[in-house]
Design an enzyme around this catalytic site. Structure first.
Site, short mmCIF file in Angstrom:
data_model
loop_
_atom_site.label_atom_id
_atom_site.label_comp_id
_atom_site.label_asym_id
_atom_site.label_seq_id
_atom_site.Cartn_x
_atom_site.Cartn_y
_atom_site.Cartn_z
N TYR A 1 28.17 -57.92 0.75
CA TYR A 1 27.69 -57.57 2.10
C TYR A 1 26.89 -58.73 2.71
CZ TYR A 1 25.50 -54.43 5.61
OH TYR A 1 25.06 -53.81 6.76
N ILE B 1 24.82 -46.65 14.14
CA ILE B 1 24.42 -47.58 15.21
C ILE B 1 25.51 -47.64 16.28
CG2 ILE B 1 24.05 -50.04 15.72
CD1 ILE B 1 22.67 -50.28 12.97
N ILE C 1 30.87 -51.61 6.32
CA ILE C 1 30.79 -50.73 5.15
C ILE C 1 29.92 -51.39 4.07
CG2 ILE C 1 33.05 -49.66 5.54
CD1 ILE C 1 34.19 -51.54 3.35
N ALA D 1 31.69 -52.20 13.28
CA ALA D 1 32.19 -51.50 12.09
C ALA D 1 31.76 -52.24 10.82
CB ALA D 1 33.71 -51.40 12.14
N1 CAA Z 1 15.80 -57.88 -7.11
C1 CAA Z 1 16.01 -58.22 -8.39
N2 CAA Z 1 16.46 -57.35 -9.31
C2 CAA Z 1 16.74 -56.12 -8.92
C3 CAA Z 1 16.56 -55.71 -7.60
C4 CAA Z 1 16.06 -56.64 -6.67
N3 CAA Z 1 15.84 -56.32 -5.40
N4 CAA Z 1 16.93 -54.43 -7.49
C5 CAA Z 1 17.30 -54.03 -8.73
N5 CAA Z 1 17.16 -55.05 -9.60
C6 CAA Z 1 17.40 -55.04 -11.03
C7 CAA Z 1 16.72 -53.83 -11.64
O1 CAA Z 1 15.35 -54.11 -11.95
C8 CAA Z 1 17.52 -53.62 -12.91
O2 CAA Z 1 17.14 -54.54 -13.91
P1 CAA Z 1 17.06 -54.09 -15.44
O3 CAA Z 1 18.45 -53.60 -15.80
O4 CAA Z 1 16.67 -55.35 -16.14
O5 CAA Z 1 16.05 -53.01 -15.47
C9 CAA Z 1 18.94 -54.01 -12.47
O6 CAA Z 1 18.77 -54.83 -11.30
C10 CAA Z 1 19.78 -52.81 -12.12
O7 CAA Z 1 19.12 -52.10 -11.07
P2 CAA Z 1 19.47 -50.57 -10.75
O8 CAA Z 1 18.99 -49.69 -11.86
O9 CAA Z 1 19.01 -50.25 -9.37
O10 CAA Z 1 21.09 -50.65 -10.84
P3 CAA Z 1 22.13 -49.63 -10.37
O11 CAA Z 1 23.43 -50.14 -10.88
O12 CAA Z 1 21.72 -48.22 -10.63
O13 CAA Z 1 22.06 -49.79 -8.77
C11 CAA Z 1 22.25 -50.83 -6.66
C12 CAA Z 1 22.33 -51.03 -8.16
C13 CAA Z 1 23.30 -49.79 -6.21
C14 CAA Z 1 22.57 -52.17 -6.01
C15 CAA Z 1 20.84 -50.31 -6.29
O14 CAA Z 1 19.88 -51.17 -6.83
C16 CAA Z 1 20.62 -50.26 -4.80
O15 CAA Z 1 21.09 -49.35 -4.12
N6 CAA Z 1 19.86 -51.22 -4.24
C17 CAA Z 1 19.62 -51.31 -2.80
C18 CAA Z 1 20.61 -52.21 -2.17
C19 CAA Z 1 20.40 -52.21 -0.68
O16 CAA Z 1 19.33 -52.54 -0.19
N7 CAA Z 1 21.42 -51.87 0.06
C20 CAA Z 1 21.30 -51.79 1.48
C21 CAA Z 1 22.25 -50.74 1.98
S1 CAA Z 1 21.96 -50.39 3.71
C22 CAA Z 1 22.63 -51.66 4.50
O17 CAA Z 1 23.27 -52.49 3.96
C23 CAA Z 1 22.37 -51.70 5.97
C24 CAA Z 1 21.77 -52.99 6.35
O18 CAA Z 1 22.43 -53.84 6.90
C25 CAA Z 1 20.32 -53.20 6.10
#
Ligand code: CAA
Length: 241
Positions: free
Chosen positions: A147, A14, A85, A83
């Site tokens: 975040y 961005i 992360i 900036a």
């Molecule tokens: N709500 C509730 N529970 C959730 C959930 C949610 N949205 N997402 C995952 N869970 C739960 C899963 O169901 C799982 O539960 P169980 O163990 O009971 O099955 C548990 O949490 C673990 O989930 P993961 O298998 O996904 O765990 P992981 O350790 O492999 O990954 C994570 C965790 C890295 C946070 C991954 O879920 C992820 O990447 N999520 C997306 C986070 C996101 O949206 N980030 C935005 C980045 S971009 C950005 O930030 C720019 C911006 O400003 C928009």
């Protein structure tokens, strides 16, 4: 009217789109970057926008960086705190380092930068500060306690500072992008992105960096002097705030 602008994290994602939009509008832009020298140099060669390296989470480095920009371009009149992360993890696995790095860059970085251009803007009776927050600072996001907290903090910071700046010609606004097709978002696990995130975006696609840049361009314009303390939402209808 051309003004002097700093865009933090201004050589990628961005920030790069914001830097280019400001340049096209006739401003003198300095793009800050933290570490990716190769991308920064390529951006500089492509656009002619000078890049400056410093870490926004470090107060002293920000001061030195701002001094270098002002020596090259003149007093800073526009600051885009972009900036940011991610160090995503479910909270039960989140480390103090993951918390500290994100808060240090995404929230304290705004203090470190804005504090050190603020007195100059006050003295000159003009300033435009735009803070790039996030949809996840508005609604919260599982896996992003760090975040979401920092980005929500950016909005509070914006509203407080807008009140201080109003009497001295400085506007302070926040832009809250949703999921934009940058490296940061593309780093999310493909399955998570396709199955959990995309279905939540009514417009049915990721946003473009340029769609955020156009909002910033409006907020820094001369004509936007009555717009301050606002939170501009740019998220394809994913969340209304
Ligand atoms: N709500 C509730 N529970 C959730 C959930 C949610 N949205 N997402 C995952 N869970 C739960 C899963 O169901 C799982 O539960 P169980 O163990 O009971 O099955 C548990 O949490 C673990 O989930 P993961 O298998 O996904 O765990 P992981 O350790 O492999 O990954 C994570 C965790 C890295 C946070 C991954 O879920 C992820 O990447 N999520 C997306 C986070 C996101 O949206 N980030 C935005 C980045 S971009 C950005 O930030 C720019 C911006 O400003 C928009």
């Amino acid at each position: 009217m051309g003004r002097v602008a700093i865009v933090t994290g201004g050589s990628r994602g961005i920030g790069a789109a914001v830097s280019k939009a400001l340049q096209e509008a006739g401003h003198s832009v300095a793009a800050n970057y933290a570490g990716n020298e190769e991308a920064a140099k390529a951006f500089e060669a492509e656009t002619g926008i000078p890049v400056f390296r410093w870490d926004v989470s470090d107060f002293r480095s920000c001061g030195e960086g701002i001094q270098a920009v002002e020596a090259a371009l003149g007093p800073v009149e526009i600051l885009v705190n972009n900036a940011g992360i991610t160090r995503d993890a479910m909270f039960h696995k989140m480390t103090p380092e993951q918390w500290g790095e994100v808060v240090g860059t995404n929230l304290t970085g705004l203090f470190n930068m804005t504090r050190q251009v603020w007195e100059g803007m006050r003295a000159r009776r003009f300033g435009r500060v735009v803070n790039i927050s996030s949809i996840n600072g508005q609604k919260g996001q599982a896996g992003q306690a760090n975040y979401s907290a920092a980005k929500a903090g950016d909005i509070g910071f914006t509203k407080a500072l807008a009140q201080e700046g109003a009497r001295v010609g400085i506007t302070v606004n926040a832009v809250c992008p949703g999921y934009i097709g940058t490296e940061m978002v593309r780093a999310i696990d493909e399955k998570v992105l396709a199955e959990r995130i995309l279905p939540q975006i009514p417009v049915g696609r990721l946003g473009e960096p340029e769609e955020v840049a156009r909002c910033v361009l409006f907020l820094v314009s001369e004509e936007a002097g009555f717009v301050t303390g606002s939170t501009m939402t740019v998220n394809g209808g994913q969340y209304f705030h």
